[in-house]
Design an enzyme around this catalytic site. Structure first.
Site, PDB file in Angstrom:
ATOM      1  N   GLU A   1       4.465  -7.100-104.860  1.00 46.78           N
ATOM      2  CA  GLU A   1       5.124  -6.808-106.119  1.00 46.78           C
ATOM      3  C   GLU A   1       5.405  -5.424-106.176  1.00 46.78           C
ATOM      4  OE1 GLU A   1       3.506 -10.459-108.800  1.00 46.78           O
ATOM      5  OE2 GLU A   1       1.930  -9.056-108.142  1.00 46.78           O
TER       6      GLU A   1
ATOM      7  N   GLU B   1      -1.203 -16.270-104.604  1.00 50.32           N
ATOM      8  CA  GLU B   1      -2.132 -16.553-105.923  1.00 50.32           C
ATOM      9  C   GLU B   1      -2.397 -17.964-106.006  1.00 50.32           C
ATOM     10  OE1 GLU B   1      -0.225 -12.351-106.342  1.00 50.32           O
ATOM     11  OE2 GLU B   1       0.510 -14.475-105.582  1.00 50.32           O
TER      12      GLU B   1
END
Length: 267
Positions: free
Chosen positions: A121, A141
């Site tokens: 990210e 995730e």
């Protein structure tokens, strides 16, 4: 590294990374330094924001490089930290990791090895992603019963579309560097031994352009990513008109006519 200086006292005690400046090359390096996996702690996220905001105002710096010590860029965040963090802290995750995008200066990230979770990210928030052929990208995730929380799925969908983003996010897929290049996730893929040289080369290239024009281009492209074509063209015209009055544009035209390298000053 020789020729590098530390920034200032505000960035002298950092959690898991360091900041160095090379004034001769108008370059600052934000270096993840918690090997072997450079796991990103909760306090480190806010400090990364502070680092970018500090470098934003450092007149010695034209280009910022994000890189890491060791064979992996980052395997992601400190999992236990998510359970310990307050809702207020968690709500700021995306804002902190978006700091490279908000910074007006060009930001290059050099990726090798694991580039997972918040490491991915953070890379997605940079302007240029140069990856070693050892790099692997993932948002894992879902394996924890969660979703990306620092802008990963949103940025990816803008870059590569909903189908490929679902493939990465909903299946927690690892994407190798060559595939990431084909999909438009990274800017360049090089042999592992050439990662530093390729990064240095891009830094030197970016330094040849007018600082004001680069800042304007970055903000315009970021601001118009979600706009209609009509609005984007209108804003582009206003930015073009403003740059028309700049000293750097005048210098660029004069240098072109004289067939000499321009000397841009950033105004």
């Amino acid at each position: 590294m020789t020729g590098y200086e530390f920034v200032d006292h505000r960035l002298s005690k950092l959690d898991g990374f360091q900041v160095e400046i090379d004034p001769a090359h108008e370059r600052a390096d934000i270096i993840l330094n918690r090997p072997p996996f450079n796991i990103v702690s909760m306090p480190q996220r806010d400090q990364l924001r502070l680092a970018f905001e500090t470098l934003e105002h450092d007149q010695r710096v034209r280009v910022i490089v994000v890189r890491a010590i060791g064979e992996h860029f980052s395997s992601g965040g400190n999992i236990a930290g998510f359970m310990e963090a307050t809702p207020e802290t968690v709500s700021k995750l995306a804002w902190n990791i978006a700091s490279p995008a908000r910074c007006s200066k060009p930001v290059i990230v050099a990726n090798r090895g694991y580039c997972f979770g918040v490491g991915f990210e953070l890379s997605l928030a940079c302007d240029f992603r140069i990856a070693s052929d050892t790099a692997q990208f993932a948002l894992p995730e879902q394996k924890l019963g969660q979703i990306p929380g620092s802008g990963g799925s949103a940025r990816l969908q803008k870059m590569i579309g909903i189908t490929r983003t679902k493939d990465i996010v909903m299946r927690s897929r690892r994407i190798p560097a060559r595939q990431a290049l084909e999909w438009g996730i990274i800017t360049e893929c090089v042999a592992d031994k050439d990662l530093e040289a390729a990064t240095d080369k891009l830094v030197d290239e970016l330094r040849t352009f007018a600082p004001l024009a680069q800042r304007t281009a970055k903000k315009l492209l970021n601001d118009t990513e979600d706009s209609t074509l009509t609005i984007a063209i209108e804003l582009e015209g206003h930015c073009y008109s403003r740059l028309r009055q700049s000293d750097d544009f005048k210098e660029g035209v004069e240098a072109f006519d004289a067939k000499r390298p321009p000397k841009f000053v950033g105004r």
